[in-house]
Design a protein around this motif. Structure first.
Motif, PDB file in Angstrom:
ATOM      1  N   ASP A 176       0.831  -1.192   0.000  1.00  0.00           N
ATOM      2  CA  ASP A 176       0.000   0.000   0.000  1.00  0.00           C
ATOM      3  C   ASP A 176       0.871   1.249   0.000  1.00  0.00           C
ATOM      4  O   ASP A 176       1.850   1.338   0.742  1.00  0.00           O
ATOM      5  CB  ASP A 176      -0.920   0.023   1.219  1.00  0.00           C
TER       6      ASP A 176
ATOM      7  N   ALA B 132       2.947   2.303  -2.126  1.00  0.00           N
ATOM      8  CA  ALA B 132       4.179   2.230  -2.912  1.00  0.00           C
ATOM      9  C   ALA B 132       3.881   2.604  -4.361  1.00  0.00           C
ATOM     10  O   ALA B 132       2.758   2.462  -4.832  1.00  0.00           O
ATOM     11  CB  ALA B 132       4.775   0.832  -2.841  1.00  0.00           C
ATOM     12  N   THR B 133       4.882   3.105  -5.052  1.00  0.00           N
ATOM     13  CA  THR B 133       4.723   3.413  -6.470  1.00  0.00           C
ATOM     14  C   THR B 133       5.540   2.411  -7.276  1.00  0.00           C
ATOM     15  O   THR B 133       6.638   2.016  -6.875  1.00  0.00           O
ATOM     16  CB  THR B 133       5.196   4.838  -6.792  1.00  0.00           C
ATOM     17  N   TYR B 134       4.982   1.994  -8.383  1.00  0.00           N
ATOM     18  CA  TYR B 134       5.615   1.006  -9.247  1.00  0.00           C
ATOM     19  C   TYR B 134       5.635   1.549 -10.657  1.00  0.00           C
ATOM     20  O   TYR B 134       4.664   2.129 -11.128  1.00  0.00           O
ATOM     21  CB  TYR B 134       4.840  -0.325  -9.201  1.00  0.00           C
ATOM     22  N   SER B 135       6.743   1.362 -11.338  1.00  0.00           N
ATOM     23  CA  SER B 135       6.836   1.839 -12.715  1.00  0.00           C
ATOM     24  C   SER B 135       6.205   0.812 -13.649  1.00  0.00           C
ATOM     25  O   SER B 135       6.348  -0.393 -13.462  1.00  0.00           O
ATOM     26  CB  SER B 135       8.299   2.086 -13.104  1.00  0.00           C
TER      27      SER B 135
END
Length: 68
Positions: free
Chosen positions: A39, A41-44
């Motif tokens: 939760d 977090a950023t993901y490319s």
């Protein structure tokens, strides 16, 4: 519990119980293989948006496919 003790115990189980153990282990292994997302977090993520090289190659493929 040591692996040797575990194997000994498993050998003594009836067939139906061995199948239940197998199902449990397979489910556990599958659960461990699933990617976990955290939760906040950023993901490319790759996208072809603004990918001019990809657009050019797609255009070439479309042009070559139109020749009948």
């Amino acid at each position: 519990m040591m692996t040797v003790d575990l194997f000994s115990t498993l050998k003594s189980l009836p067939r139906t119980e061995k199948l239940k153990v197998m199902q449990f282990l397979i489910a556990e292994l599958a659960r461990e293989e699933e990617p976990t997302l955290q939760d906040g977090a950023t993901y490319s993520v790759w996208s072809p948006l603004n990918s001019h090289e990809a657009a050019h190659k797609l255009g070439q493929l479309l042009e070559s496919d139109q020749t009948f």
